[in-house]
Design a protein around this motif. Structure first.
Motif, PDB file in Angstrom:
ATOM      1  N   MET A   1       0.819  -1.189   0.000  1.00 49.99           N
ATOM      2  CA  MET A   1       0.000   0.000   0.000  1.00 49.99           C
ATOM      3  C   MET A   1       0.870   1.262   0.000  1.00 49.99           C
ATOM      4  O   MET A   1       0.500   2.255  -0.569  1.00 49.99           O
ATOM      5  CB  MET A   1      -0.941   0.023   1.193  1.00 49.99           C
ATOM      6  CG  MET A   1      -1.733   1.282   1.164  1.00 49.99           C
ATOM      7  SD  MET A   1      -3.107   1.575   2.248  1.00 49.99           S
ATOM      8  CE  MET A   1      -3.874   0.068   2.565  1.00 49.99           C
ATOM      9  N   SER A   2       2.014   1.198   0.638  1.00 51.01           N
ATOM     10  CA  SER A   2       2.913   2.339   0.710  1.00 51.01           C
ATOM     11  C   SER A   2       3.303   2.822  -0.687  1.00 51.01           C
ATOM     12  O   SER A   2       3.328   4.025  -0.950  1.00 51.01           O
ATOM     13  CB  SER A   2       4.136   1.942   1.524  1.00 51.01           C
ATOM     14  OG  SER A   2       5.189   2.788   1.285  1.00 51.01           O
ATOM     15  N   GLN A   3       3.611   1.900  -1.572  1.00 50.61           N
ATOM     16  CA  GLN A   3       3.979   2.260  -2.944  1.00 50.61           C
ATOM     17  C   GLN A   3       2.793   2.919  -3.645  1.00 50.61           C
ATOM     18  O   GLN A   3       2.970   3.891  -4.386  1.00 50.61           O
ATOM     19  CB  GLN A   3       4.446   1.020  -3.722  1.00 50.61           C
ATOM     20  CG  GLN A   3       4.876   1.310  -5.140  1.00 50.61           C
ATOM     21  CD  GLN A   3       6.071   2.247  -5.217  1.00 50.61           C
ATOM     22  OE1 GLN A   3       6.895   2.334  -4.321  1.00 50.61           O
ATOM     23  NE2 GLN A   3       6.164   2.979  -6.306  1.00 50.61           N
ATOM     24  N   GLU A   4       1.598   2.440  -3.394  1.00 53.25           N
ATOM     25  CA  GLU A   4       0.407   3.029  -4.005  1.00 53.25           C
ATOM     26  C   GLU A   4       0.202   4.457  -3.511  1.00 53.25           C
ATOM     27  O   GLU A   4      -0.156   5.343  -4.289  1.00 53.25           O
ATOM     28  CB  GLU A   4      -0.827   2.176  -3.696  1.00 53.25           C
ATOM     29  CG  GLU A   4      -0.798   0.828  -4.378  1.00 53.25           C
ATOM     30  CD  GLU A   4      -1.855  -0.127  -3.833  1.00 53.25           C
ATOM     31  OE1 GLU A   4      -2.519   0.204  -2.832  1.00 53.25           O
ATOM     32  OE2 GLU A   4      -1.999  -1.204  -4.423  1.00 53.25           O
ATOM     33  N   LEU A   5       0.437   4.682  -2.215  1.00 54.43           N
ATOM     34  CA  LEU A   5       0.318   6.034  -1.667  1.00 54.43           C
ATOM     35  C   LEU A   5       1.336   6.966  -2.313  1.00 54.43           C
ATOM     36  O   LEU A   5       1.020   8.103  -2.666  1.00 54.43           O
ATOM     37  CB  LEU A   5       0.518   6.023  -0.153  1.00 54.43           C
ATOM     38  CG  LEU A   5      -0.625   5.464   0.677  1.00 54.43           C
ATOM     39  CD1 LEU A   5      -0.208   5.313   2.135  1.00 54.43           C
ATOM     40  CD2 LEU A   5      -1.849   6.360   0.563  1.00 54.43           C
ATOM     41  N   ARG A   6       2.545   6.488  -2.498  1.00 51.45           N
ATOM     42  CA  ARG A   6       3.586   7.309  -3.127  1.00 51.45           C
ATOM     43  C   ARG A   6       3.237   7.615  -4.588  1.00 51.45           C
ATOM     44  O   ARG A   6       3.474   8.724  -5.071  1.00 51.45           O
ATOM     45  CB  ARG A   6       4.940   6.630  -3.037  1.00 51.45           C
ATOM     46  CG  ARG A   6       5.476   6.648  -1.611  1.00 51.45           C
ATOM     47  CD  ARG A   6       6.954   6.338  -1.533  1.00 51.45           C
ATOM     48  NE  ARG A   6       7.398   6.512  -0.168  1.00 51.45           N
ATOM     49  CZ  ARG A   6       7.730   7.694   0.370  1.00 51.45           C
ATOM     50  NH1 ARG A   6       7.655   8.781  -0.352  1.00 51.45           N
ATOM     51  NH2 ARG A   6       8.126   7.775   1.621  1.00 51.45           N
ATOM     52  N   GLN A   7       2.665   6.643  -5.286  1.00 53.46           N
ATOM     53  CA  GLN A   7       2.260   6.873  -6.675  1.00 53.46           C
ATOM     54  C   GLN A   7       1.132   7.907  -6.742  1.00 53.46           C
ATOM     55  O   GLN A   7       1.152   8.791  -7.610  1.00 53.46           O
ATOM     56  CB  GLN A   7       1.823   5.569  -7.330  1.00 53.46           C
ATOM     57  CG  GLN A   7       2.971   4.637  -7.640  1.00 53.46           C
ATOM     58  CD  GLN A   7       2.512   3.293  -8.164  1.00 53.46           C
ATOM     59  OE1 GLN A   7       1.357   2.898  -8.014  1.00 53.46           O
ATOM     60  NE2 GLN A   7       3.426   2.586  -8.802  1.00 53.46           N
ATOM     61  N   LEU A   8       0.171   7.795  -5.839  1.00 59.91           N
ATOM     62  CA  LEU A   8      -0.910   8.775  -5.799  1.00 59.91           C
ATOM     63  C   LEU A   8      -0.368  10.172  -5.506  1.00 59.91           C
ATOM     64  O   LEU A   8      -0.760  11.155  -6.134  1.00 59.91           O
ATOM     65  CB  LEU A   8      -1.952   8.396  -4.750  1.00 59.91           C
ATOM     66  CG  LEU A   8      -2.879   7.243  -5.112  1.00 59.91           C
ATOM     67  CD1 LEU A   8      -3.679   6.815  -3.897  1.00 59.91           C
ATOM     68  CD2 LEU A   8      -3.803   7.659  -6.248  1.00 59.91           C
TER      69      LEU A   8
END
Length: 87
Positions: A1-8
């Motif tokens: 999820m951390s990577q998804e937050l960074r992408q967002l």
């Protein structure tokens, strides 16, 4: 999820940057076309205000993403001076 937050967060940063450039361009085009100079000036000031506000929100987003990853427990002092603060 951390990577998804960074992408967002990266996407938001890109969109805010595009918004700022397009708003400045719109103000410039309005001025060249002989539009109301007061409105063009307000658009330029508004673009700068949106950029400043966006930087504040992005700074907090980075803080909370880092916190969610077990990182910083408090916002870094002087973060607004760091190169990644500006979009």
């Amino acid at each position: 999820m951390s990577q998804e937050l960074r992408q967002l967060m990266s996407g938001i940063q890109d969109h805010m940057s595009q918004f700022h450039r397009m708003m400045e361009r719109q103000a410039g085009e309005m001025e060249i076309a002989g539009g109301d100079p007061e409105v063009a000036a307000k658009l330029m000031k508004g673009a700068d205000a949106m950029k400043d506000s966006g930087n504040i929100y992005l700074s907090w987003a980075r803080h909370y993403v880092a916190l969610s990853e077990g990182g910083a427990s408090e916002a870094e002092e002087g973060e607004e001076d760091s190169p990644d603060f500006q979009f």
